[in-house]
Design a protein around this motif. Structure first.
Motif, PDB file in Angstrom:
ATOM      1  N   GLY A  42      -6.578   6.279   3.635  1.00 48.80           N
ATOM      2  CA  GLY A  42      -6.779   7.480   4.181  1.00 48.80           C
ATOM      3  C   GLY A  42      -5.932   8.636   3.541  1.00 48.80           C
ATOM      4  N   LEU A  43      -5.615   9.556   4.397  1.00 50.34           N
ATOM      5  CA  LEU A  43      -4.857  10.825   3.871  1.00 50.34           C
ATOM      6  C   LEU A  43      -3.569  10.757   3.992  1.00 50.34           C
ATOM      7  CD1 LEU A  43      -5.199  13.719   2.736  1.00 50.34           C
ATOM      8  CD2 LEU A  43      -5.578  14.370   5.218  1.00 50.34           C
ATOM      9  N   VAL A  44      -2.852  11.014   3.096  1.00 47.06           N
ATOM     10  CA  VAL A  44      -1.316  11.121   3.255  1.00 47.06           C
ATOM     11  C   VAL A  44      -0.498  12.236   2.504  1.00 47.06           C
ATOM     12  CG1 VAL A  44      -0.993   9.373   1.078  1.00 47.06           C
ATOM     13  CG2 VAL A  44       0.795   9.494   2.932  1.00 47.06           C
ATOM     14  N   GLN A  45       0.485  12.732   2.803  1.00 46.79           N
ATOM     15  CA  GLN A  45       1.000  13.849   2.047  1.00 46.79           C
ATOM     16  C   GLN A  45       1.874  13.192   0.886  1.00 46.79           C
ATOM     17  OE1 GLN A  45       3.610  16.107   4.677  1.00 46.79           O
ATOM     18  NE2 GLN A  45       1.893  16.789   5.957  1.00 46.79           N
ATOM     19  N   PRO A  46       2.068  14.051   0.041  1.00 44.92           N
ATOM     20  CA  PRO A  46       3.040  13.507  -1.222  1.00 44.92           C
ATOM     21  C   PRO A  46       4.449  13.157  -0.748  1.00 44.92           C
ATOM     22  CG  PRO A  46       1.500  15.566  -1.854  1.00 44.92           C
ATOM     23  CD  PRO A  46       1.358  15.437  -0.352  1.00 44.92           C
ATOM     24  N   GLY A  47       4.671  11.956  -1.465  1.00 52.01           N
ATOM     25  CA  GLY A  47       6.138  11.408  -1.001  1.00 52.01           C
ATOM     26  C   GLY A  47       5.834  10.372   0.116  1.00 52.01           C
ATOM     27  N   GLY A  48       4.523  10.314   0.651  1.00 49.09           N
ATOM     28  CA  GLY A  48       4.380   9.558   1.863  1.00 49.09           C
ATOM     29  C   GLY A  48       3.892   8.012   1.237  1.00 49.09           C
ATOM     30  N   SER A  49       3.738   7.139   2.108  1.00 44.93           N
ATOM     31  CA  SER A  49       3.307   5.734   1.837  1.00 44.93           C
ATOM     32  C   SER A  49       2.228   5.229   2.561  1.00 44.93           C
ATOM     33  CB  SER A  49       4.482   4.819   2.467  1.00 44.93           C
ATOM     34  OG  SER A  49       5.882   5.001   1.628  1.00 44.93           O
ATOM     35  N   LEU A  50       1.431   4.404   2.049  1.00 46.40           N
ATOM     36  CA  LEU A  50       0.242   3.603   2.527  1.00 46.40           C
ATOM     37  C   LEU A  50       0.192   2.339   1.946  1.00 46.40           C
ATOM     38  CD1 LEU A  50      -2.782   6.162   1.769  1.00 46.40           C
ATOM     39  CD2 LEU A  50      -1.938   5.409   4.069  1.00 46.40           C
ATOM     40  N   ARG A  51      -0.388   1.434   2.862  1.00 38.44           N
ATOM     41  CA  ARG A  51      -0.292  -0.111   2.585  1.00 38.44           C
ATOM     42  C   ARG A  51      -1.996  -0.344   2.566  1.00 38.44           C
ATOM     43  NH1 ARG A  51       3.183  -4.772   5.215  1.00 38.44           N
ATOM     44  NH2 ARG A  51       4.673  -3.654   3.917  1.00 38.44           N
ATOM     45  N   LEU A  52      -2.550  -0.750   1.412  1.00 38.55           N
ATOM     46  CA  LEU A  52      -3.646  -1.087   1.373  1.00 38.55           C
ATOM     47  C   LEU A  52      -3.799  -2.707   1.655  1.00 38.55           C
ATOM     48  CD1 LEU A  52      -5.117   0.909  -1.553  1.00 38.55           C
ATOM     49  CD2 LEU A  52      -4.969   1.196   0.792  1.00 38.55           C
ATOM     50  N   SER A  53      -4.857  -2.987   2.410  1.00 39.60           N
ATOM     51  CA  SER A  53      -5.151  -4.687   2.648  1.00 39.60           C
ATOM     52  C   SER A  53      -6.284  -4.944   1.822  1.00 39.60           C
ATOM     53  CB  SER A  53      -5.177  -5.079   3.894  1.00 39.60           C
ATOM     54  OG  SER A  53      -4.076  -4.655   4.546  1.00 39.60           O
ATOM     55  N   CYS A  54      -6.569  -6.237   1.074  1.00 39.15           N
ATOM     56  CA  CYS A  54      -7.681  -6.755   0.699  1.00 39.15           C
ATOM     57  C   CYS A  54      -7.533  -8.176   1.305  1.00 39.15           C
ATOM     58  CB  CYS A  54      -7.552  -6.808  -0.893  1.00 39.15           C
ATOM     59  SG  CYS A  54      -9.031  -7.749  -1.746  1.00 39.15           S
ATOM     60  N   ALA A  55      -8.695  -8.152   2.102  1.00 38.51           N
ATOM     61  CA  ALA A  55      -9.030  -9.359   2.957  1.00 38.51           C
ATOM     62  C   ALA A  55     -10.132 -10.127   1.957  1.00 38.51           C
ATOM     63  CB  ALA A  55      -9.533  -9.239   4.380  1.00 38.51           C
ATOM     64  N   THR A  56      -9.677 -11.537   1.650  1.00 40.35           N
ATOM     65  CA  THR A  56     -10.498 -12.139   0.874  1.00 40.35           C
ATOM     66  C   THR A  56     -11.037 -13.447   1.580  1.00 40.35           C
ATOM     67  OG1 THR A  56      -9.026 -13.895   0.117  1.00 40.35           O
ATOM     68  CG2 THR A  56      -9.082 -11.652  -0.944  1.00 40.35           C
ATOM     69  N   SER A  57     -12.292 -13.790   1.194  1.00 37.45           N
ATOM     70  CA  SER A  57     -12.797 -15.134   1.717  1.00 37.45           C
ATOM     71  C   SER A  57     -13.833 -15.736   0.720  1.00 37.45           C
ATOM     72  CB  SER A  57     -13.913 -14.541   2.999  1.00 37.45           C
ATOM     73  OG  SER A  57     -14.787 -13.880   2.786  1.00 37.45           O
ATOM     74  N   GLY A  58     -14.076 -16.947   0.968  1.00 42.59           N
ATOM     75  CA  GLY A  58     -14.747 -17.593   0.169  1.00 42.59           C
ATOM     76  C   GLY A  58     -14.185 -18.426  -1.077  1.00 42.59           C
ATOM     77  N   PHE A  59     -12.952 -18.190  -1.183  1.00 45.06           N
ATOM     78  CA  PHE A  59     -12.055 -18.632  -2.120  1.00 45.06           C
ATOM     79  C   PHE A  59     -10.786 -18.904  -1.985  1.00 45.06           C
ATOM     80  CE2 PHE A  59     -10.208 -14.993  -4.134  1.00 45.06           C
ATOM     81  CZ  PHE A  59     -10.729 -13.791  -3.402  1.00 45.06           C
TER      82      PHE A  59
END
Length: 124
Positions: free
Chosen positions: A10-27
């Protein structure tokens, strides 16, 4: 085929934080290194963080060291990228990818399994 699905951008201001998720399947994450890659506007795709199979070690490009953390939740079969102190130059499409190897690799074409990517925009 192995599947990886990114979320959390998404959109975040400088100095901010984000957490990305990578949901996996099949392994199982025990046998695959998982990397986060970034493709900025007009730039080539480049690895930014990687977690070895089994979660034993991590690698980061210098520009994100101390700001980004890659980790996994085995129960959820999900790998995360915690991004703090974000800068405009962190903007780009972020992809997670899997490699059947213990070690991570900086050779992008060698990663056979990819998510579709998710936009991260750092702007005021």
């Amino acid at each position: 085929q192995l599947q990886l699905v990114e979320s959390g951008g998404g959109l975040v201001q400088p100095g901010g934080s984000l957490r990305l998720s990578c949901a996996t399947s099949g392994f199982t994450l025990d046998f695959y290194a998982i990397g986060w890659f970034r493709q900025g506007p007009g730039k080539e795709r480049k690895g930014v963080a990687c977690l070895s199979s089994g979660g034993g070690s991590t690698n980061y490009i210098d520009s994100v060291k101390g700001r980004f953390t890659i980790f996994r939740d085995n129960a959820k079969n999900t790998v995360y990228l915690q991004m703090n102190s974000l800068k405009p130059e962190d903007t780009g499409v972020y992809y997670c990818a899997a490699l059947e190897n213990y070690y991570c690799s900086g050779y992008v074409p060698g990663w056979p399994y990819w998510g579709q990517g998710i936009q991260v925009t750092v702007s005021s």
